[in-house]
Motif scaffolding. Structure first.
Motif, short mmCIF file in Angstrom:
data_model
loop_
_atom_site.label_atom_id
_atom_site.label_comp_id
_atom_site.label_asym_id
_atom_site.label_seq_id
_atom_site.Cartn_x
_atom_site.Cartn_y
_atom_site.Cartn_z
N TYR A 1 12.51 -2.91 10.71
CA TYR A 1 11.98 -3.14 10.54
C TYR A 1 11.56 -4.10 9.34
O TYR A 1 10.63 -5.06 10.46
N ASP A 2 12.20 -4.36 8.11
CA ASP A 2 12.41 -5.29 8.23
C ASP A 2 13.29 -6.48 8.78
O ASP A 2 12.43 -7.51 8.59
N LYS B 1 0.36 -1.25 0.08
CA LYS B 1 -0.11 -0.01 0.46
C LYS B 1 1.22 1.60 -0.19
O LYS B 1 0.59 2.20 -0.51
N TYR B 2 1.45 1.13 1.39
CA TYR B 2 2.57 2.81 0.96
C TYR B 2 3.58 2.55 0.51
O TYR B 2 4.84 2.59 0.74
N GLU B 3 3.87 1.61 -0.75
CA GLU B 3 5.93 1.52 -0.82
C GLU B 3 6.30 2.20 -1.24
O GLU B 3 7.67 2.95 -1.20
N HIS B 4 5.48 3.80 -1.55
CA HIS B 4 6.57 4.68 -2.44
C HIS B 4 6.94 5.22 -1.41
O HIS B 4 7.73 6.05 -1.32
N ASP B 5 5.50 5.77 -0.16
CA ASP B 5 5.70 6.61 0.57
C ASP B 5 7.04 6.26 1.54
O ASP B 5 7.64 6.63 1.90
N GLU B 6 7.47 4.96 1.92
CA GLU B 6 8.24 4.21 2.97
C GLU B 6 9.63 3.99 1.77
O GLU B 6 10.50 2.96 2.11
N PHE B 7 9.34 3.87 0.89
CA PHE B 7 11.22 4.12 -0.12
C PHE B 7 11.57 5.33 0.10
O PHE B 7 11.45 6.23 -0.02
N CYS C 1 19.48 3.72 -2.12
CA CYS C 1 17.88 3.95 -1.81
C CYS C 1 17.43 2.75 -0.86
O CYS C 1 17.47 0.99 -1.14
N TYR C 2 17.03 2.22 -0.17
CA TYR C 2 15.64 1.47 0.13
C TYR C 2 14.21 1.43 0.62
O TYR C 2 13.53 2.20 0.18
N ILE C 3 14.68 -0.76 -0.32
CA ILE C 3 13.03 -0.90 0.09
C ILE C 3 12.16 -0.96 0.90
O ILE C 3 12.67 -2.20 2.01
N SER C 4 11.16 -0.87 1.00
CA SER C 4 10.01 -0.74 2.52
C SER C 4 9.89 -2.77 2.42
O SER C 4 9.27 -3.17 1.17
N GLU D 1 8.55 -9.63 4.02
CA GLU D 1 7.12 -9.75 2.77
C GLU D 1 6.99 -10.33 1.91
O GLU D 1 6.19 -10.42 1.96
N LYS D 2 7.26 -9.04 1.19
CA LYS D 2 6.79 -8.85 -0.56
C LYS D 2 7.52 -10.00 -0.82
O LYS D 2 6.47 -10.87 -1.53
N MET D 3 8.33 -10.82 -0.86
CA MET D 3 9.45 -12.42 -0.99
C MET D 3 8.76 -13.06 -1.00
O MET D 3 8.25 -13.73 -1.39
N ILE D 4 7.73 -13.33 0.44
CA ILE D 4 7.31 -14.43 0.89
C ILE D 4 5.79 -14.86 0.20
O ILE D 4 5.25 -15.04 -0.19
N PHE D 5 5.84 -13.84 0.28
CA PHE D 5 4.52 -12.85 -0.47
C PHE D 5 4.13 -13.71 -1.95
O PHE D 5 3.45 -14.17 -3.33
N LEU D 6 5.27 -13.38 -2.64
CA LEU D 6 5.96 -13.13 -4.11
C LEU D 6 5.71 -14.73 -4.55
O LEU D 6 5.01 -15.58 -5.31
N TYR D 7 6.96 -15.20 -3.47
CA TYR D 7 6.94 -17.17 -3.49
C TYR D 7 5.58 -17.77 -3.11
O TYR D 7 5.50 -18.43 -4.16
N PHE D 8 4.42 -17.18 -2.48
CA PHE D 8 3.45 -17.70 -3.14
C PHE D 8 2.18 -17.95 -4.05
O PHE D 8 1.44 -18.37 -4.08
#
Lengths: 219, 222
Positions: free
Chosen positions: B65-66, A45-51, A168-171, A175-182
Motif C-alpha cells: 500500500y505504501d 486515524k487507524y495507525e494502531h489498527d494498521e500496525f 513490525c510494519y508501520i502503515s 505519507e506520514k513522512m511527507i506531512f511530518l516534513y510539512f
C-alpha cells in the motif's frame, strides 16, 4: 469545544498584531490548523489498527506499538499547535486590562490602549520569545523521540511477550513522512516570522527612543 | 475548524473580485470543497482497510500500500485546495491594509472617497492590480503543478483494479486489489475536469484584467 475555539482566539489576537503578526496568524490558520484538520488527522486515524507485526503472539503488537510510539505524531502536532498559540493570550489579557483600567478610572489613561508601546510592548516581545521557544522545543522533541524526521516502514521489536525479534510494519510511512516534513517546514517558517517581528519591533522602538532622546537634547 | 473558516476568509475576498473571480470562487466551493467533503472523503475513507493482497504474510499489505500510494489522492486534493486558495489571502491582506490606510487618512482629516469606504469595495487599480494579477498567476501555477504531480505519481489518472507487488516481505509477486477503483477513477476525472475549468477561469480573468489595464492606458495618454 474544538479547534473552533483556537480559531476564535487567534482571530482576536489578529486585531492587536503588527503586519508580520497577521501573516503569522494566517500561516498558522491555513498551513497548520487547516492542513491538520483536513488532511493529517485522517492519515494517523487507524495507525494502531494498521500496525502489523509478523507474529501471532497476543499482546506483542500492542507492546511494540507502545514502545515505538510513546506519543503519536499527530498528538504531538496538536499539542504544538495549542501551546504555540497560547502566548498570544498574554497580549489579549494585557489589552483587556488596559481597557478595563480606562473604564474603571473613567478617563483616558492611555492614548490608545491597543497601541503597542510601553508595557504592552514588553508583553508582546515576551509572547514572541515564548512562541519561538515553544516551536523550537517541539521540533527538538519530535527529533529526539523519533530519531529524526524519518518514518521507517519496518521496525524490529523484541520486547516481552514477543518471543524473538519480530518484524513490525508501520502503515503509510511515506505519507506520514511527507506531512511530518510539512510540519517541520511550517514550524521553521513561523520561527522565522517570529524572529523577524521581534527584530522589527526592537529596531522600531530603539529608533523611536533614540529620536526622543535626541529631540530632548536639542531642546 | 474546517473548510468553513477558509470559506469565511474567501467570502471576504469575494467582494473585491471581478465577476469571473466570483464564478471561480463558486466553482471552488461547490464543485471542489463540497464534493471533497461530502463525497470523496467517503470513497477514500476505507482505502487501506479494503486494500487486499493475495497473501497471508503479515506486513506485505502495509508495504505494498505504501509503495503504490505514497500520498493518498484525498490528501493531495486537500493540499491543492489549500494552496490554490492561499493567493486570494494576499488580496484580502492588501485590501485590509488599504482600508486601514483610508481610515487613517479619514481620521487625519484628509479628503477621501467616502462612498468607496462605505461600500467596502476598492477598485482594482495600481498596486492592488498587481497583487490581484500575481494571485491569479500563482493560482494557475499551483493548479498546474498539482495536476502534474498527480499525473506523475499515479501514472495517469486511472485507478487500476489490480496491482502487482514484490516488495519485501512479500514472498513473491503478489496480487493486490484496490477498493472501489471505478468510483475513484470517476472522482479523479471529475476533480481533474474541475481543476481544468478553474485554470481556464483564472486565465480568462487574467486576460480580462490585462485588457482592461491596456484599454485604460491609451485613454490616459489621449
Amino acid at each position: 469545544m474544538s479547534w473552533g475555539f483556537l480559531r476564535d482566539l487567534l482571530s482576536g489576537v489578529n486585531k492587536y498584531s503588527t503586519g508580520i503578526g497577521r501573516i503569522w496568524v494566517a500561516v498558522v490558520f491555513v498551513f497548520r490548523l487547516l492542513v491538520y484538520v483536513a488532511a493529517a488527522e485522517n492519515i494517523w486515524k487507524y495507525e494502531h489498527d494498521e500496525f502489523e507485526c509478523n507474529i501471532k503472539q497476543p499482546g506483542c503488537e500492542n507492546v511494540c506499538f507502545d514502545h515505538f510510539f510513546p506519543v503519536s505524531h499527530i498528538r504531538l502536532w496538536a499539542l504544538q499547535l495549542i501551546i504555540v498559540s497560547t502566548p498570544s493570550l498574554l497580549v489579549v489579557f494585557h489589552v483587556a486590562y488596559r481597557e478595563n483600567r480606562d473604564k474603571h478610572h473613567n478617563q483616558k489613561l492611555y492614548r490608545n490602549p491597543r497601541e503597542i508601546d510601553g508595557g504592552l510592548l514588553c508583553t508582546y516581545l515576551i509572547s514572541l520569545i515564548l512562541k519561538t521557544g515553544f516551536e523550537i522545543v517541539f521540533l527538538v522533541l519530535f527529533y529526539k523521540l523519533y530519531n529524526g524526521f524519518k518514518i521507517p516502514h519496518l521496525v524490529k521489536c523484541d520486547i516481552r511477550p514477543c518471543p524473538s525479534t519480530v518484524d513490525c510494519y508501520i502503515s503509510k510511512p511515506t505519507e506520514k513522512m511527507i506531512f511530518l516534513y510539512f510540519l517541520v517546514a511550517t514550524s521553521c517558517l513561523c520561527i522565522i516570522l517570529n524572529i523577524s517581528e521581534l527584530s522589527y519591533l526592537i529596531f522600531k522602538y530603539s529608533i523611536k527612543c533614540y529620536l526622543k532622546r535626541y529631540m530632548k537634547k536639542q531642546q | 475548524m474546517d473548510w468553513g473558516t477558509l470559506q469565511k476568509v474567501l467570502g471576504g475576498v469575494n467582494k473585491q473580485s471581478t465577476s469571473i473571480g466570483k464564478i471561480w470562487l463558486t466553482v471552488l466551493f461547490i464543485f471542489r470543497i463540497m464534493i471533497l467533503v461530502v463525497a470523496a472523503e467517503s470513497v477514500w475513507g476505507d482505502e487501506q482497510q479494503d486494500f487486499v493482497c493475495n497473501t497471508l504474510q503479515p506486513g506485505c499489505k502495509n508495504v505494498c500500500y505504501d509503495h503504490f500510494f505514497p500520498i493518498s489522492h484525498i490528501r493531495l486534493w486537500a493540499l491543492q485546495l489549500i494552496f490554490v486558495s492561499t493567493p486570494a489571502l494576499l488580496v484580502a491582506m492588501h485590501v485590509a491594509y488599504r482600508r486601514h490606510e483610508k481610515k487613517r487618512q479619514f481620521r487625519h482629516g484628509e479628503k477621501i472617497d467616502i462612498e468607496e469606504l462605505k461600500k467596502e469595495k476598492f477598485h482594482i487599480r495600481g498596486p492592488l492590480w498587481w497583487t490581484y494579477a500575481s494571485s491569479l498567476f500563482f493560482r494557475i501555477i499551483f493548479e498546474a503543478v498539482f495536476m502534474y504531480v498527480f499525473y506523475y505519481m499515479y501514472d495517469g489518472y486511472q485507478m487500476p483494479r489490480l496491482m502487482k507487488c514484490s516488495a519485501w516481505p512479500c514472498p513473491n509477486i503478489v496480487d493486490c486489489f484496490v477498493s472501489r477503483p471505478t468510483e475513484k477513477t470517476t472522482f479523479t476525472i471529475f476533480m481533474l475536469a474541475v481543476s481544468g475549468i478553474c485554470i481556464v477561469l483564472n486565465l480568462a480573468e487574467l486576460c480580462y484584467l490585462v485588457l482592461k489595464a491596456c484599454m485604460k492606458e491609451p485613454r490616459k495618454t489621449t
